[in-house]
Design a protein around this motif. Structure first.
Motif, PDB file in Angstrom:
ATOM      1  N   PRO A  46       0.798  -1.221   0.000  1.00  0.00           N
ATOM      2  CA  PRO A  46       0.000   0.000   0.000  1.00  0.00           C
ATOM      3  C   PRO A  46       0.840   1.285   0.000  1.00  0.00           C
ATOM      4  O   PRO A  46       0.316   2.370  -0.180  1.00  0.00           O
ATOM      5  CB  PRO A  46      -0.820  -0.104   1.287  1.00  0.00           C
ATOM      6  CG  PRO A  46      -0.011  -0.963   2.181  1.00  0.00           C
ATOM      7  CD  PRO A  46       0.699  -1.940   1.273  1.00  0.00           C
ATOM      8  N   LEU A  49       0.245   3.680  -2.962  1.00  0.00           N
ATOM      9  CA  LEU A  49      -1.089   4.197  -3.286  1.00  0.00           C
ATOM     10  C   LEU A  49      -1.088   5.675  -3.691  1.00  0.00           C
ATOM     11  O   LEU A  49      -1.740   6.030  -4.676  1.00  0.00           O
ATOM     12  CB  LEU A  49      -2.054   3.948  -2.130  1.00  0.00           C
ATOM     13  CG  LEU A  49      -2.382   2.475  -1.846  1.00  0.00           C
ATOM     14  CD1 LEU A  49      -3.319   2.369  -0.645  1.00  0.00           C
ATOM     15  CD2 LEU A  49      -2.967   1.784  -3.053  1.00  0.00           C
ATOM     16  N   LEU A  71      -4.657   0.087  -8.440  1.00  0.00           N
ATOM     17  CA  LEU A  71      -5.346   0.621  -7.258  1.00  0.00           C
ATOM     18  C   LEU A  71      -6.518  -0.267  -6.857  1.00  0.00           C
ATOM     19  O   LEU A  71      -6.716  -0.560  -5.666  1.00  0.00           O
ATOM     20  CB  LEU A  71      -5.838   2.047  -7.530  1.00  0.00           C
ATOM     21  CG  LEU A  71      -4.783   3.135  -7.453  1.00  0.00           C
ATOM     22  CD1 LEU A  71      -5.308   4.419  -8.059  1.00  0.00           C
ATOM     23  CD2 LEU A  71      -4.353   3.357  -6.008  1.00  0.00           C
ATOM     24  N   THR A  75      -6.528  -2.186  -3.239  1.00  0.00           N
ATOM     25  CA  THR A  75      -7.459  -1.682  -2.219  1.00  0.00           C
ATOM     26  C   THR A  75      -8.758  -2.480  -2.127  1.00  0.00           C
ATOM     27  O   THR A  75      -9.453  -2.406  -1.116  1.00  0.00           O
ATOM     28  CB  THR A  75      -7.836  -0.219  -2.496  1.00  0.00           C
ATOM     29  OG1 THR A  75      -8.561  -0.144  -3.733  1.00  0.00           O
ATOM     30  CG2 THR A  75      -6.606   0.676  -2.547  1.00  0.00           C
ATOM     31  N   TRP A  86     -10.444   9.092  -5.938  1.00  0.00           N
ATOM     32  CA  TRP A  86      -9.531   8.157  -5.289  1.00  0.00           C
ATOM     33  C   TRP A  86      -8.784   8.844  -4.148  1.00  0.00           C
ATOM     34  O   TRP A  86      -8.631   8.265  -3.076  1.00  0.00           O
ATOM     35  CB  TRP A  86      -8.546   7.565  -6.296  1.00  0.00           C
ATOM     36  CG  TRP A  86      -9.103   6.395  -7.020  1.00  0.00           C
ATOM     37  CD1 TRP A  86      -9.731   6.390  -8.236  1.00  0.00           C
ATOM     38  CD2 TRP A  86      -9.120   5.038  -6.573  1.00  0.00           C
ATOM     39  NE1 TRP A  86     -10.137   5.118  -8.570  1.00  0.00           N
ATOM     40  CE2 TRP A  86      -9.754   4.259  -7.571  1.00  0.00           C
ATOM     41  CE3 TRP A  86      -8.644   4.393  -5.435  1.00  0.00           C
ATOM     42  CZ2 TRP A  86      -9.939   2.892  -7.451  1.00  0.00           C
ATOM     43  CZ3 TRP A  86      -8.820   3.030  -5.315  1.00  0.00           C
ATOM     44  CH2 TRP A  86      -9.454   2.281  -6.318  1.00  0.00           C
ATOM     45  N   LEU A  90      -9.115   7.492  -0.362  1.00  0.00           N
ATOM     46  CA  LEU A  90      -7.937   6.982   0.334  1.00  0.00           C
ATOM     47  C   LEU A  90      -7.551   7.844   1.535  1.00  0.00           C
ATOM     48  O   LEU A  90      -7.028   7.343   2.517  1.00  0.00           O
ATOM     49  CB  LEU A  90      -6.763   6.855  -0.635  1.00  0.00           C
ATOM     50  CG  LEU A  90      -6.937   5.781  -1.716  1.00  0.00           C
ATOM     51  CD1 LEU A  90      -5.769   5.809  -2.695  1.00  0.00           C
ATOM     52  CD2 LEU A  90      -7.100   4.398  -1.108  1.00  0.00           C
ATOM     53  N   SER A  93      -9.514   6.696   4.563  1.00  0.00           N
ATOM     54  CA  SER A  93      -9.356   5.334   5.083  1.00  0.00           C
ATOM     55  C   SER A  93      -8.180   5.172   6.004  1.00  0.00           C
ATOM     56  O   SER A  93      -7.456   6.001   6.299  1.00  0.00           O
ATOM     57  CB  SER A  93      -9.249   4.320   3.947  1.00  0.00           C
ATOM     58  OG  SER A  93      -8.321   4.689   2.977  1.00  0.00           O
TER      59      SER A  93
END
Length: 93
Positions: A46, A49, A71, A75, A86, A90, A93
């Motif tokens: 990750p 990302l 991605l 994810t 996105w 992100l 999260s």
């Protein structure tokens, strides 16, 4: 592609490797950027990302689609190819 898959099985340095592999996402050649996306997908880290999210805005459609695919793979999210969306998702999260 076999080498990144083998390395991805060893979690110890996977994030370090992903940081090194994300650098070619800025390369001048689209094929190199697209290959970086594929390797990052194999690594499964990750850490990449943010760089992959930025690659969604790549001028080359194939690179943007590769970043999008990666991605989604990393994810598990099924969002459209939209950099701002996105980033927002992100960040939350």
């Amino acid at each position: 592609a076999a080498a990144p898959r083998e390395l991805s099985r060893h979690r110890l340095h996977r994030d370090d490797l992903a940081q090194a592999v994300e650098q070619p996402l800025d390369h001048a050649t689209p094929a190199v950027r697209q290959s970086a996306c594929s390797v990052l997908q194999c690594l499964g880290s990750p850490v990449a990302l943010p760089a992959l999210t930025a690659a969604l805005a790549d001028e080359d459609e194939a690179v943007a689609r590769s970043a999008w695919s990666t991605l989604r793979h990393l994810t598990g999210l099924e969002l459209p190819l939209d950099e701002a969306l996105w980033r927002e998702k992100l960040a939350g999260s």
